[in-house]
Design an enzyme around this catalytic site. Sequence first.
Site, PDB file in Angstrom:
ATOM      1  N   SER A 272       0.889  -1.147  -0.101  1.00 47.29           N
ATOM      2  CA  SER A 272      -0.172  -0.041  -0.137  1.00 47.29           C
ATOM      3  C   SER A 272       0.871   1.312  -0.149  1.00 47.29           C
ATOM      4  O   SER A 272       2.115   1.178  -0.413  1.00 47.29           O
ATOM      5  CB  SER A 272      -0.972  -0.191   1.174  1.00 47.29           C
ATOM      6  OG  SER A 272      -1.972   0.950   1.076  1.00 47.29           O
ATOM      7  N   ASN A 273       0.282   2.511   0.306  1.00 46.84           N
ATOM      8  CA  ASN A 273       1.132   3.837   0.404  1.00 46.84           C
ATOM      9  C   ASN A 273       0.648   4.559   1.511  1.00 46.84           C
ATOM     10  O   ASN A 273      -0.231   3.985   2.279  1.00 46.84           O
ATOM     11  CB  ASN A 273       0.992   4.271  -0.836  1.00 46.84           C
ATOM     12  CG  ASN A 273      -0.268   4.646  -1.312  1.00 46.84           C
ATOM     13  OD1 ASN A 273      -0.969   5.486  -0.632  1.00 46.84           O
ATOM     14  ND2 ASN A 273      -0.905   4.045  -2.194  1.00 46.84           N
TER      15      ASN A 273
END
Length: 213
Positions: A22-23
């Site tokens: 993810s980020n």
Amino acid sequence: MARYLLTAGPTMEAIDPVRFLSNRSSGQMGYALAAALVARGHEVCLVSGPVNLSTPEGVTRLDVESALEMLAACEAEWPSCNGVFGVAAVADYRPRAVSEAKLKRQAGEDLVLEMTPNPDILATLALGKGSRLAVGFALETHNAEQEARRKMSAKNLDYLVLNGVEAQGAEASAVELFSQQGSRHPLGPMPKARLASALLDLILGPNNTSSHA
Ligand code: CTP
């Protein structure tokens, strides 16, 4: 009154049943924009990746995890919307295969993850938008203005909001708003709620209706 589709937050791309990529997107800017649209009397369908934020009052929220789920939710809503704001930080790639079993550690050996490209959600929607409004967000570290203008054209957007790197997860930020007509408008630094409102003043204009919708 118009109905706007808005993507926000990160996407979460599964590796196996317990792991994902993810980020750092917090979703704050997207949620602030959703609230600002509702405050102007518009309907908002918010397609959100996993975030730690409460749904602004009056907003219809659809929760998704992966980019593919986000695209499917957006494609289902897009026909009934007058415009789209792509604020999500969509993962550009996802693991090519999601392991059904939890991956086991192989002592001393490298693990190579093969990645495959995700669809460009905003570009997919905007390419068939007709006269509807499409607004994108971007965060660039090099040749920012040139990249902003390139993305705006490539994705068929009416506006592109360029964020500074310091915007990630921060309460306040400074942005520049670029329009397809060639204008450039710096805004901030200011809290994201005020920034959202200032962006809508410029995008929707004084009569609060996009000329596109
Ligand atoms: N976007 C999207 N789907 C993707 C990638 C981006 O909808 N798969 C949208 C974002 O929500 C944002 C805009 O496109 O509004 C620009 O995102 P950005 O990540 O800067 O664009 P990319 O085309 O992925 O460019 P880069 O190679 O710089 O990551």
